[in-house]
Design a protein around this motif. Structure first.
Motif, mmCIF file in Angstrom:
data_model
loop_
_atom_site.group_PDB
_atom_site.id
_atom_site.type_symbol
_atom_site.label_atom_id
_atom_site.label_comp_id
_atom_site.label_asym_id
_atom_site.label_seq_id
_atom_site.Cartn_x
_atom_site.Cartn_y
_atom_site.Cartn_z
ATOM 1 N N ALA A 68 0.801 -1.243 -0.194
ATOM 2 C CA ALA A 68 0.144 0.378 0.074
ATOM 3 C C ALA A 68 1.255 1.523 -0.162
ATOM 4 C CB ALA A 68 -1.144 -0.369 1.089
ATOM 5 N N VAL A 69 0.575 2.127 -0.703
ATOM 6 C CA VAL A 69 1.183 3.552 -0.619
ATOM 7 C C VAL A 69 0.195 4.423 -0.820
ATOM 8 C CG1 VAL A 69 2.845 5.385 -2.149
ATOM 9 C CG2 VAL A 69 2.660 2.303 -2.628
ATOM 10 N N ARG A 70 0.221 4.880 0.913
ATOM 11 C CA ARG A 70 -0.457 6.148 0.606
ATOM 12 C C ARG A 70 -0.001 7.233 1.840
ATOM 13 N NH1 ARG A 70 -3.290 3.253 6.210
ATOM 14 N NH2 ARG A 70 -0.978 2.877 6.580
ATOM 15 N N ARG A 71 -0.725 8.278 1.551
ATOM 16 C CA ARG A 71 0.052 9.835 2.150
ATOM 17 C C ARG A 71 -1.216 10.628 1.678
ATOM 18 N NH1 ARG A 71 4.496 12.532 -2.097
ATOM 19 N NH2 ARG A 71 3.711 10.638 -3.306
ATOM 20 N N GLU A 92 -3.024 11.644 -11.107
ATOM 21 C CA GLU A 92 -1.908 11.003 -11.321
ATOM 22 C C GLU A 92 -1.251 9.786 -9.999
ATOM 23 O OE1 GLU A 92 -0.920 10.837 -15.118
ATOM 24 O OE2 GLU A 92 -2.192 11.733 -15.036
ATOM 25 N N ASN A 93 -1.047 10.332 -9.461
ATOM 26 C CA ASN A 93 -0.709 9.683 -7.734
ATOM 27 C C ASN A 93 -2.106 8.733 -8.056
ATOM 28 O OD1 ASN A 93 0.149 12.626 -7.281
ATOM 29 N ND2 ASN A 93 1.519 11.039 -6.482
ATOM 30 N N LEU A 94 -3.409 8.842 -8.460
ATOM 31 C CA LEU A 94 -4.005 8.038 -8.013
ATOM 32 C C LEU A 94 -4.164 6.932 -8.850
ATOM 33 C CD1 LEU A 94 -7.503 10.296 -6.758
ATOM 34 C CD2 LEU A 94 -5.877 8.555 -5.529
ATOM 35 N N LYS A 95 -3.740 7.436 -10.053
ATOM 36 C CA LYS A 95 -4.091 6.080 -11.149
ATOM 37 C C LYS A 95 -2.630 5.498 -11.087
ATOM 38 C CE LYS A 95 -4.832 9.133 -15.054
ATOM 39 N NZ LYS A 95 -4.023 9.830 -16.485
ATOM 40 N N ALA A 96 -1.725 5.509 -11.047
ATOM 41 C CA ALA A 96 -0.401 4.176 -10.232
ATOM 42 C C ALA A 96 -0.905 3.568 -9.130
ATOM 43 C CB ALA A 96 0.484 6.045 -10.267
ATOM 44 N N GLY A 97 -1.656 4.181 -8.299
ATOM 45 C CA GLY A 97 -2.600 3.022 -7.033
ATOM 46 C C GLY A 97 -1.947 3.442 -5.599
ATOM 47 N N GLU A 98 -1.719 4.832 -5.489
ATOM 48 C CA GLU A 98 -1.541 5.252 -4.986
ATOM 49 C C GLU A 98 -2.630 6.176 -3.481
ATOM 50 O OE1 GLU A 98 1.143 8.580 -2.863
ATOM 51 O OE2 GLU A 98 1.636 8.524 -5.316
ATOM 52 N N PRO A 168 -10.732 11.642 1.993
ATOM 53 C CA PRO A 168 -10.166 11.708 0.343
ATOM 54 C C PRO A 168 -9.766 11.650 -0.552
ATOM 55 C CG PRO A 168 -11.385 8.676 1.693
ATOM 56 C CD PRO A 168 -11.674 10.671 2.468
ATOM 57 N N HIS A 169 -9.160 11.923 -1.452
ATOM 58 C CA HIS A 169 -8.748 12.689 -2.485
ATOM 59 C C HIS A 169 -10.841 13.284 -3.197
ATOM 60 C CE1 HIS A 169 -7.318 14.826 -5.696
ATOM 61 N NE2 HIS A 169 -7.746 14.271 -6.369
ATOM 62 N N THR A 170 -11.567 11.758 -3.757
ATOM 63 C CA THR A 170 -12.080 11.720 -4.094
ATOM 64 C C THR A 170 -13.583 12.908 -3.437
ATOM 65 O OG1 THR A 170 -12.793 9.937 -3.596
ATOM 66 C CG2 THR A 170 -11.583 9.890 -5.580
ATOM 67 N N GLU A 171 -13.655 12.662 -2.116
ATOM 68 C CA GLU A 171 -14.054 13.530 -1.403
ATOM 69 C C GLU A 171 -13.784 14.894 -0.740
ATOM 70 O OE1 GLU A 171 -15.254 10.597 2.107
ATOM 71 O OE2 GLU A 171 -15.213 9.439 0.290
ATOM 72 N N TYR A 172 -12.413 14.927 -1.018
ATOM 73 C CA TYR A 172 -12.245 16.396 -0.301
ATOM 74 C C TYR A 172 -12.611 17.190 -1.484
ATOM 75 C CZ TYR A 172 -9.271 19.565 1.552
ATOM 76 O OH TYR A 172 -8.208 21.208 1.426
ATOM 77 N N LYS A 173 -13.357 18.523 -0.810
ATOM 78 C CA LYS A 173 -13.655 19.399 -1.289
ATOM 79 C C LYS A 173 -12.678 20.431 -1.078
ATOM 80 C CE LYS A 173 -18.257 18.023 -1.624
ATOM 81 N NZ LYS A 173 -17.998 16.697 -2.508
#
Length: 178
Positions: A68-71, A92-98, A168-173
């Motif tokens: 898991a690669v998380r930040r 791009e980070n998300l597409k790579a799997g982060e 999470p990135h997809t939920e951050y306003k």
């Protein structure tokens, strides 16, 4: 203090097969007068993502191997121009799997202190740290490897607390200054 290069830090990330966690605490990673993808973006030019290739390949490799690669990015609001750019290229980070989460600085609980002098760090597995060091001009100097058990344990604790409350990135306003 001995510092390792970003390439040497990336080699450490590849060696830790289950978890690589990055805590980012700075609102600006630019170096004055440096030509970069960020400065191009500031001029309104399209995002040149060629710089991302090596990192993206590394992330894809370690994620495919089960790591898991998380930040967590702790950010001030309103967002600095650099953070606006980071947000714009995070796909791009998300597409790579982060897995990337955001935490507004004002939402960090007051009882959480940032170990290691408030420097950014990578926690690799649960037993090794690569602590980022920057010059006065913002330039990356390298990473210090830390294995001292009490320091690592504190970073594990901070990681767990921040990960649980970060968005999470997809939920951050994302707030764009007007």
């Amino acid at each position: 203090m001995e510092l390792i290069s970003s390439a040497e830090r990336n080699q450490l990330i590849e060696r830790f097969a289950h978890d690589a966690f990055h805590l980012e605490l700075r609102d600006d990673y630019t170096v004055p007068h440096e030509e970069s993808p960020f400065t191009s973006w500031q001029r309104g030019e399209p995002n040149d993502l060629s710089w991302f290739g090596t990192w993206g390949q590394l992330v894809r490799r370690v994620v495919a191997a089960g790591c898991a690669v998380r930040r967590v990015r702790v950010v001030s609001e309103p967002h600095s121009p650099y953070i606006q750019w980071e947000h714009a290229v995070t796909a791009e980070n998300l597409k790579a799997g982060e897995d990337i989460r955001w935490l507004p600085r004002h939402q960090v609980p007051s009882d959480i202190g940032f170990p290691l002098g408030g420097n950014d760090w990578w926690l690799l597995g649960d037993h090794l740290l690569a602590v980022g060091h920057f010059g006065e001009d913002g330039r990356v100097l390298g990473s210090e490897v830390v294995e001292e058990p009490a320091t690592v344990a504190e970073c594990v604790r901070v990681r767990n607390l921040l990960w649980d409350i970060a968005i999470p990135h997809t939920e951050y306003k994302f707030l764009i200054p007007r």
